[in-house]
Write an enzyme that holds these catalytic residues in place. Structure first.
Site, PDB file in Angstrom:
ATOM      1  N   ASP A  45       0.857  -1.186   0.000  1.00 32.90           N
ATOM      2  CA  ASP A  45       0.000   0.000   0.000  1.00 32.90           C
ATOM      3  C   ASP A  45       0.890   1.231   0.000  1.00 32.90           C
ATOM      4  OD1 ASP A  45      -2.501   1.371   0.065  1.00 32.90           O
ATOM      5  OD2 ASP A  45      -2.171   1.805   2.177  1.00 32.90           O
ATOM      6  N   CYS A  85      -4.171  -1.429  -2.389  1.00 29.94           N
ATOM      7  CA  CYS A  85      -4.255   0.020  -2.574  1.00 29.94           C
ATOM      8  C   CYS A  85      -5.102   0.247  -3.815  1.00 29.94           C
ATOM      9  CB  CYS A  85      -2.851   0.586  -2.762  1.00 29.94           C
ATOM     10  SG  CYS A  85      -2.772   2.328  -3.234  1.00 29.94           S
ATOM     11  N   CYS A 119     -11.637   2.685  -0.871  1.00 30.43           N
ATOM     12  CA  CYS A 119     -10.357   3.136  -0.329  1.00 30.43           C
ATOM     13  C   CYS A 119     -10.168   2.395   0.987  1.00 30.43           C
ATOM     14  CB  CYS A 119     -10.357   4.644  -0.090  1.00 30.43           C
ATOM     15  SG  CYS A 119      -8.892   5.244   0.789  1.00 30.43           S
TER      16      CYS A 119
END
Length: 276
Positions: A12, A75, A194
């Site tokens: 990420d 991510c 997200c």
């Protein structure tokens, strides 16, 4: 059991991917995991496609150098802006047996199963929304589903500054949900696109219309990875299983460790990584 460390890599740009890793460990605790947050260059959301691609490829190569056969881009921005290019252009040249997976496809494969109205809302960073990755991927699996998006650029800073459960967050959550539902009042399913947003789950549920289903990605991605390893025993056998988790950050380990427990649900100790 392999004596060689071949952990599953989890990448990420910062902390949010820890919400994915947490669910991976819950679902598949026997595997070794190697997590890296590129905090020194975060956030990726506002950066160009080209920059995100180059940063992500550099990090993926680092995971491969550590013995990872499989890397999960935990991510959304990296999955949206870099994954396809890495899979199609770079992996054949680096090692055609290694794999890089993302968080977008597992979610888009199932989102239509949750909606009765046929209208879903995507809440994400500016970069993820502009990429149109979710509408494009959802259309492949649920062509009749109507997809509406809302970029929420203030939500990540709220989480990272420990404001996610405070009254100050209410304004920004209500503002973006109001904008999204003005596009289509019949939206009945929201996707938190997200990995920071699960920490805002309680407030999002409070401000969304009653009966709205709110989906976070962790459990979906974990279930998808479990199914992937079952379908690909040749990859499953190459992943080491000693139940370990190792954490790296490209920025301050003190800052990372202080923030990380919010996302991972327990204290951890990271190591510093210098990416040249």
């Amino acid at each position: 059991m392999s004596s060689v460390q071949q952990p599953i890599g989890v990448f990420d740009s910062g902390y949010g991917g820890l919400t994915i890793l947490k669910e991976l460990v819950n679902t598949l605790p026997e595997y070794d995991y190697l997590y890296m947050g590129d905090n020194a260059r975060a956030p990726y959301g506002p950066r160009s496609f080209d920059t995100v691609y180059h940063y992500t490829l550099q990090c993926v190569q680092w995971f491969f150098d550590q013995g990872c056969e499989l890397v999960v881009l935990a991510c959304n921005t990296a999955s949206a802006k870099a994954l396809r290019t890495i899979q199609q252009k770079d992996l054949p040249k680096i090692d055609s047996k290694k794999r890089v997976l993302g968080v977008i496809r597992p979610t888009t494969e199932v989102i239509g199963q949750y909606s009765k109205s046929g209208s879903v809302g995507i809440l994400g960073t500016t970069g993820t929304v502009i990429s149109e990755s979710y509408p494009i991927e959802i259309a492949k699996f649920f062509p009749s589903l109507k997809v509406y998006q809302e970029a929420c650029p203030m939500w990540v800073p709220l989480v990272e500054n420990h404001e996610y459960d405070k009254p100050g967050a209410d304004y920004f959550i209500q503002q973006h949900l109001d904008r999204l539902f003005r596009q289509a009042p019949d939206i009945d399913t929201l996707l938190l696109a997200c990995t920071h947003y699960p920490l805002l789950m309680e407030k999002i549920q409070a401000f969304a219309p009653a009966g709205t289903t709110v989906l976070s990605q962790g459990k979906i991605v974990a279930a998808s990875l479990k199914a992937y390893l079952h379908r690909h025993p040749e990859m499953e056998q190459r992943c080491s299983k000693q139940g370990t988790q190792t954490f790296y950050t490209t920025d301050s380990v003190v800052d990372f460790d202080n923030h990380a427990s919010i996302f991972f649900g327990e204290k951890l100790r990271s190591k510093h990584l210098e990416l040249l």
